[in-house]
Scaffold this motif. Structure first.
Motif, PDB file in Angstrom:
ATOM      1  N   LEU A  15     -20.481   7.119  27.330  1.00  0.00           N
ATOM      2  CA  LEU A  15     -21.452   6.477  26.436  1.00  0.00           C
ATOM      3  C   LEU A  15     -22.679   7.363  26.221  1.00  0.00           C
ATOM      4  CD1 LEU A  15     -21.338   2.756  27.579  1.00  0.00           C
ATOM      5  CD2 LEU A  15     -20.747   3.652  25.321  1.00  0.00           C
ATOM      6  N   ALA A  16     -23.150   7.991  27.276  1.00  0.00           N
ATOM      7  CA  ALA A  16     -24.322   8.867  27.162  1.00  0.00           C
ATOM      8  C   ALA A  16     -24.017  10.092  26.301  1.00  0.00           C
ATOM      9  CB  ALA A  16     -24.792   9.302  28.549  1.00  0.00           C
ATOM     10  N   ALA A  17     -22.859  10.700  26.518  1.00  0.00           N
ATOM     11  CA  ALA A  17     -22.497  11.885  25.732  1.00  0.00           C
ATOM     12  C   ALA A  17     -22.284  11.514  24.263  1.00  0.00           C
ATOM     13  CB  ALA A  17     -21.234  12.526  26.307  1.00  0.00           C
ATOM     14  N   GLY A  18     -21.548  10.428  24.019  1.00  0.00           N
ATOM     15  CA  GLY A  18     -21.348   9.979  22.643  1.00  0.00           C
ATOM     16  C   GLY A  18     -22.659   9.583  21.998  1.00  0.00           C
ATOM     17  N   GLY A  19     -23.541   8.955  22.791  1.00  0.00           N
ATOM     18  CA  GLY A  19     -24.847   8.576  22.271  1.00  0.00           C
ATOM     19  C   GLY A  19     -25.703   9.782  21.912  1.00  0.00           C
ATOM     20  N   ALA A  20     -25.632  10.830  22.707  1.00  0.00           N
ATOM     21  CA  ALA A  20     -26.412  12.038  22.412  1.00  0.00           C
ATOM     22  C   ALA A  20     -25.960  12.686  21.106  1.00  0.00           C
ATOM     23  CB  ALA A  20     -26.288  13.031  23.566  1.00  0.00           C
ATOM     24  N   ILE A  21     -24.660  12.779  20.929  1.00  0.00           N
ATOM     25  CA  ILE A  21     -24.137  13.355  19.685  1.00  0.00           C
ATOM     26  C   ILE A  21     -24.471  12.440  18.510  1.00  0.00           C
ATOM     27  CG2 ILE A  21     -22.043  14.028  18.445  1.00  0.00           C
ATOM     28  CD1 ILE A  21     -20.879  14.776  21.233  1.00  0.00           C
ATOM     29  N   GLY A  22     -24.257  11.151  18.693  1.00  0.00           N
ATOM     30  CA  GLY A  22     -24.528  10.201  17.623  1.00  0.00           C
ATOM     31  C   GLY A  22     -26.001  10.111  17.269  1.00  0.00           C
ATOM     32  N   PHE A  23     -26.873  10.215  18.271  1.00  0.00           N
ATOM     33  CA  PHE A  23     -28.311  10.181  17.997  1.00  0.00           C
ATOM     34  C   PHE A  23     -28.715  11.351  17.119  1.00  0.00           C
ATOM     35  CE2 PHE A  23     -32.659  11.479  18.968  1.00  0.00           C
ATOM     36  CZ  PHE A  23     -33.342  10.337  18.605  1.00  0.00           C
ATOM     37  N   GLU A  24     -28.197  12.536  17.435  1.00  0.00           N
ATOM     38  CA  GLU A  24     -28.518  13.708  16.618  1.00  0.00           C
ATOM     39  C   GLU A  24     -28.033  13.521  15.191  1.00  0.00           C
ATOM     40  OE1 GLU A  24     -28.008  17.382  14.524  1.00  0.00           O
ATOM     41  OE2 GLU A  24     -26.324  16.198  15.265  1.00  0.00           O
ATOM     42  N   ARG A  25     -26.838  12.954  15.027  1.00  0.00           N
ATOM     43  CA  ARG A  25     -26.298  12.717  13.687  1.00  0.00           C
ATOM     44  C   ARG A  25     -27.151  11.687  12.932  1.00  0.00           C
ATOM     45  NH1 ARG A  25     -22.569  15.494  11.247  1.00  0.00           N
ATOM     46  NH2 ARG A  25     -21.775  13.618  10.303  1.00  0.00           N
ATOM     47  N   GLU A  26     -27.544  10.641  13.631  1.00  0.00           N
ATOM     48  CA  GLU A  26     -28.346   9.601  12.984  1.00  0.00           C
ATOM     49  C   GLU A  26     -29.755  10.100  12.680  1.00  0.00           C
ATOM     50  OE1 GLU A  26     -29.157   5.088  14.193  1.00  0.00           O
ATOM     51  OE2 GLU A  26     -27.063   5.698  13.935  1.00  0.00           O
ATOM     52  N   TYR A  27     -30.318  10.893  13.564  1.00  0.00           N
ATOM     53  CA  TYR A  27     -31.651  11.446  13.352  1.00  0.00           C
ATOM     54  C   TYR A  27     -31.690  12.295  12.083  1.00  0.00           C
ATOM     55  CZ  TYR A  27     -35.837  14.236  14.196  1.00  0.00           C
ATOM     56  OH  TYR A  27     -37.058  14.863  14.073  1.00  0.00           O
ATOM     57  N   ARG A  28     -30.629  12.999  11.806  1.00  0.00           N
ATOM     58  CA  ARG A  28     -30.539  13.841  10.610  1.00  0.00           C
ATOM     59  C   ARG A  28     -29.963  13.094   9.411  1.00  0.00           C
ATOM     60  NH1 ARG A  28     -31.998  18.743  12.335  1.00  0.00           N
ATOM     61  NH2 ARG A  28     -31.542  19.332  14.471  1.00  0.00           N
ATOM     62  N   ALA A  29     -29.800  11.775   9.540  1.00  0.00           N
ATOM     63  CA  ALA A  29     -29.304  10.905   8.460  1.00  0.00           C
ATOM     64  C   ALA A  29     -27.924  11.350   7.961  1.00  0.00           C
ATOM     65  CB  ALA A  29     -30.320  10.843   7.315  1.00  0.00           C
ATOM     66  N   ARG A  30     -27.043  11.648   8.895  1.00  0.00           N
ATOM     67  CA  ARG A  30     -25.667  12.025   8.575  1.00  0.00           C
ATOM     68  C   ARG A  30     -24.752  10.830   8.769  1.00  0.00           C
ATOM     69  NH1 ARG A  30     -26.369  16.343   5.664  1.00  0.00           N
ATOM     70  NH2 ARG A  30     -27.358  18.045   6.767  1.00  0.00           N
ATOM     71  N   PRO A  31     -23.590  10.855   8.111  1.00  0.00           N
ATOM     72  CA  PRO A  31     -22.635   9.764   8.334  1.00  0.00           C
ATOM     73  C   PRO A  31     -22.138   9.755   9.777  1.00  0.00           C
ATOM     74  CG  PRO A  31     -22.011  11.096   6.421  1.00  0.00           C
ATOM     75  CD  PRO A  31     -23.150  11.792   7.091  1.00  0.00           C
ATOM     76  N   ALA A  32     -21.635   8.624  10.221  1.00  0.00           N
ATOM     77  CA  ALA A  32     -21.109   8.439  11.580  1.00  0.00           C
ATOM     78  C   ALA A  32     -22.203   8.741  12.591  1.00  0.00           C
ATOM     79  CB  ALA A  32     -19.879   9.291  11.823  1.00  0.00           C
ATOM     80  N   GLY A  33     -23.023   7.745  12.846  1.00  0.00           N
ATOM     81  CA  GLY A  33     -24.180   7.939  13.711  1.00  0.00           C
ATOM     82  C   GLY A  33     -23.973   7.486  15.140  1.00  0.00           C
ATOM     83  N   LEU A  34     -25.018   6.906  15.697  1.00  0.00           N
ATOM     84  CA  LEU A  34     -25.087   6.568  17.111  1.00  0.00           C
ATOM     85  C   LEU A  34     -23.970   5.620  17.542  1.00  0.00           C
ATOM     86  CD1 LEU A  34     -26.792   6.739  19.755  1.00  0.00           C
ATOM     87  CD2 LEU A  34     -27.975   4.705  18.934  1.00  0.00           C
TER      88      LEU A  34
END
Length: 133
Positions: A15-34
């Motif tokens: 969950l932490a690893a997926g959250g870290a990747i997803g947070f970066e994606r969401e922070y940059r407003a990319r599809p498939a986020g947190l």
């Protein structure tokens, strides 16, 4: 290590690893986020935990009948996620979109799979070999 902790650490790590990747994606407003990345990592980790620990479900079964092969589950997970990721890749004119989204989901699934099988610490490799052999 007691059983609840043995199951909780891989789940929380995935969950932490997926959250870290997803947070970066969401922070940059990319599809498939947190949430998407956390769910992909969680599902992969849970499926691998089920495959690795299935011997505990089959306490009464003879050892000749039980076949533990977590590699089959890993193959199924990564194939299924790869198939789903193929759906986000599309071509528009001369450019291709969705490659990074697909790649980030696929690597998140791979990381969740590794957490689920127990490869989150250095000495776990020997322990995993014991389960497979």
């Amino acid at each position: 290590m007691d059983a609840p902790l043995q199951l909780a650490i891989p789940v929380l790590g995935a969950l932490a690893a997926g959250g870290a990747i997803g947070f970066e994606r969401e922070y940059r407003a990319r599809p498939a986020g947190l949430r998407t990345h956390m769910l992909v990592a969680l599902a992969s980790a849970l499926l691998m935990l089920g495959a690795v620990h299935q011997i505990t479900w089959l306490q009464g079964a003879p050892n000749e009948v039980v076949r533990i092969d977590p590699v089959r589950m890993a193959h199924g997970i990564l194939t299924g996620v790869g198939f789903l990721c193929g759906g986000v890749i599309f071509q528009q004119g001369a450019s291709v979109h969705g490659l990074t989204t697909a790649a980030s989901l696929w690597i998140t699934s791979a990381i969740g799979t590794l957490f689920g099988v127990g490869l989150y610490e250095r000495r776990s490799a020997a322990r995993c070999c014991r389960w497979w052999c």
